[in-house]
Design an enzyme around this catalytic site. Structure first.
Site, PDB file in Angstrom:
ATOM      1  CG  ASP A 156      -8.627  -0.139  -3.048  1.00 44.36           C
ATOM      2  OD1 ASP A 156      -7.634  -0.706  -3.560  1.00 44.36           O
ATOM      3  OD2 ASP A 156      -8.622   0.327  -1.896  1.00 44.36           O
ATOM      4  CD  GLU A 157      -9.889   3.836  -0.788  1.00 42.61           C
ATOM      5  OE1 GLU A 157     -10.759   4.080   0.054  1.00 42.61           O
ATOM      6  OE2 GLU A 157      -8.706   3.548  -0.479  1.00 42.61           O
ATOM      7  CG  ASP A 176      -2.349   0.456   0.843  1.00 34.35           C
ATOM      8  OD1 ASP A 176      -2.479   1.647   0.498  1.00 34.35           O
ATOM      9  OD2 ASP A 176      -3.300  -0.348   0.887  1.00 34.35           O
ATOM     10  CG  HIS A 194      -4.178   2.289  -2.027  1.00 38.04           C
ATOM     11  ND1 HIS A 194      -4.272   3.153  -0.961  1.00 38.04           N
ATOM     12  CD2 HIS A 194      -5.447   2.003  -2.398  1.00 38.04           C
ATOM     13  CE1 HIS A 194      -5.549   3.379  -0.686  1.00 38.04           C
ATOM     14  NE2 HIS A 194      -6.284   2.706  -1.550  1.00 38.04           N
ATOM     15  CE1 TYR A 250     -14.275  -3.582   4.446  1.00 36.77           C
ATOM     16  CE2 TYR A 250     -13.138  -1.530   4.916  1.00 36.77           C
ATOM     17  CZ  TYR A 250     -13.487  -2.528   4.029  1.00 36.77           C
ATOM     18  OH  TYR A 250     -13.049  -2.477   2.722  1.00 36.77           O
ATOM     19  CD  GLU A 292      -5.840   2.341   7.266  1.00 45.95           C
ATOM     20  OE1 GLU A 292      -6.237   2.633   6.136  1.00 45.95           O
ATOM     21  OE2 GLU A 292      -6.245   1.347   7.902  1.00 45.95           O
TER      22      GLU A 292
END
Length: 497
Positions: free
Chosen positions: A289-290, A163, A226, A386, A438
């Site tokens: 993703d993202e 990431d 990422h 999650y 995180e």
């Protein structure tokens, strides 16, 4: 005396009487099941003191039935003999893990109730994802979690290996990925560098450890977004050329791999060769993703590539990147999995139907993917999957601001309303729980976040819907929590013991 198993089996009938043992029963197994029997002896070492030659556990191989899962088993608990019937070593292992649970709590319940248990899974994909990029977890910790997960019939370990905050996989042709990309400044202590990577031997060890517990390890290499750790190591692969850094912040960043740079395909080729060598799984997760398109819009190479493809929207470049990654994995005999954005940003590209979609932004992406003929894994962030979210609204709880309750984890159904009895339902492989790291900077905190919500997810994915019962699950969980304690697992106490 109840049969307190998690996940609840398809059928469990008490037959009267109690199985008592004062030590490890004699374990008799068919040659094909000897590895499972040996591992069971190892797993139960701390439960027993000595042997009990008056009791037996007998493993018997039976002929497989086409309509029954290879994970199916039959467990017959008698007063002095426990018999396990399975058609495969995987089924035998699942039965032994059910028995392991019962043995772990036998002292509390005064023995094991004699019973007939027949069992098989609802879904073939029952997964757990661990993010080892944001924080690096030790090999021993990963093994501990995998062993306990296997007791819950979890069969997929989705291993998030890169990431913006770190790259964990050594690639011989790209040594700077680990030399530079594996370490960053620790955001909690600015004067400290944190990180690390797993050697090839360590990865092979974890894969073998998981396989012995009938868990498949599915690696994730997140591309093309990422990419902070990649770009810090090889800035020429970005649109601006840098400078870049391995991020010590958490969020979504503009810098991604340059879609107009052919060098990203050399990188992907070398990475996928390494992945194919180390991971026997037929699946590889490609992330997707993202991805932000700010750099692509301004990049001359990306604009040139857009002109070649005849596309006007920079976001549509992701469809071309995804198509290329899927093809490269197919050439290596692997099937690609992507987060649900891979469909949203496909543009005019019709992605191969064998691309599996993992739906995380709710279940809508999975519904759309199934409608287009793609297989789907459901892991909605807003429906109990999650595990980095707080257990409750208590301000003292660790985790992200959002909340995932035990009830939400138990209530998630991979087959959504409207799918029942439709072809799309057959495309749902299952689901999984995800732990993003995180804020989860230590293994013990990770354990607390994972358990017992993963127990609820395991039951959701294994047990037939008509057999599920939240109140019954909580009663069983009160007993199950003592098993977690005996295995030295830190957990959120969801129900009183």
């Amino acid at each position: 005396m109840d049969i307190t198993i998690i996940p609840a089996p398809v059928s469990a009938v008490c037959t009267g009487g109690v199985f008592h043992c004062n030590g490890m029963p004699l374990l008799e197994s068919a040659g094909e099941f000897e590895k499972e029997a040996a591992l069971f002896r190892e797993q139960t070492t701390g439960i027993f003191h000595g042997a009990d030659t008056k009791t037996r556990i007998v493993l018997t191989k039976i002929q497989p039935k086409k309509e029954v899962s290879v994970e199916a088993y039959k467990l017959v608990i008698g007063a002095g003999v426990i018999t396990i019937e399975a058609a495969s070593s995987c089924g035998a292992y699942r039965a032994l893990q059910t028995l392991r649970q019962l043995l772990l709590s036998r002292e509390q319940e005064g023995g094991i109730a004699c019973a007939l248990i027949e069992d098989h899974p609802r879904f073939p994909w029952r997964g757990f994802m661990l993010d080892t990029s944001r924080y690096f977890y030790s090999v021993d910790f990963i093994k501990k979690i995998l062993d306990v997960l296997s007791m819950h019939h979890i069969n997929i370990f989705h291993w998030h290996l890169n990431d913006d905050q770190g790259w964990r996989l050594p690639v011989e042709a790209y040594p700077l990925l680990t030399e530079i990309g594996s370490r960053r400044q620790d955001y909690r202590r600015r004067n400290r560098v944190t990180g690390g990577f797993y050697t090839h031997d360590e990865i092979t060890d974890i894969v073998a450890f998981a396989a012995s517990r009938h868990i498949e390890v599915v690696p994730e290499i997140d591309l093309p977004g990422h990419a902070g750790a990649i770009l810090a190591a090889y800035p020429g692969l970005g649109c601006t050329g840098g400078p870049y850094r391995v991020e010590d912040r958490f969020g979504i960043f503009d810098d991604v791999l340059c879609a107009g740079n052919d060098g990203i395909w050399d990188l992907a080729s070398a990475v996928f060769d390494t992945v194919a060598e180390l991971f026997p799984s037929k699946y590889v997760h490609i992330g997707g993703d993202e991805v932000r398109f700010v750099r692509w819009k301004a990049c001359p190479k990306c604009r040139k590539r857009m002109k070649e493809y005849g596309i006007t929207a920079a976001g549509a470049l992701q469809g071309r990147v995804t198509e290329g990654l899927v093809r490269m994995l197919a050439e290596r005999g692997r099937t690609a999995i992507g987060w649900d954005e891979v469909l949203e940003n496909a543009g005019s590209v019709r992605l191969p139907e064998d691309l599996i979609v993992m739906s995380w932004r709710g279940q809508e992406g999975g519904n759309r993917a199934a409608g287009l003929g793609h297989r789907v894994i459901m892991t909605p962030s807003n429906a109990g999957c999650y595990l980095d979210y707080k257990h409750s609204g208590d301000p003292e709880e660790p985790g992200q601001i959002s909340i995932t309750t035990l009830e939400q984890s138990y209530g998630m159904n991979p087959v959504t309303s409207g799918m029942t009895d439709k072809p799309e339902a057959a495309l749902i492989l299952g689901g999984q729980g995800n732990l993003w790291s995180e804020l989860i900077y230590a293994g013990k905190i990770a354990e607390y976040m994972i358990f017992p919500r993963i127990c609820a997810i395991a039951e959701t994915l294994w047990t037939p819907p008509e057999k599920k019962d939240l109140a019954g699950f909580k009663r069983r969980l009160a007993v199950h929590q003592t098993r977690l304690e005996r295995l030295h697992v830190l957990y959120h106490r969801a129900v009183p013991i």
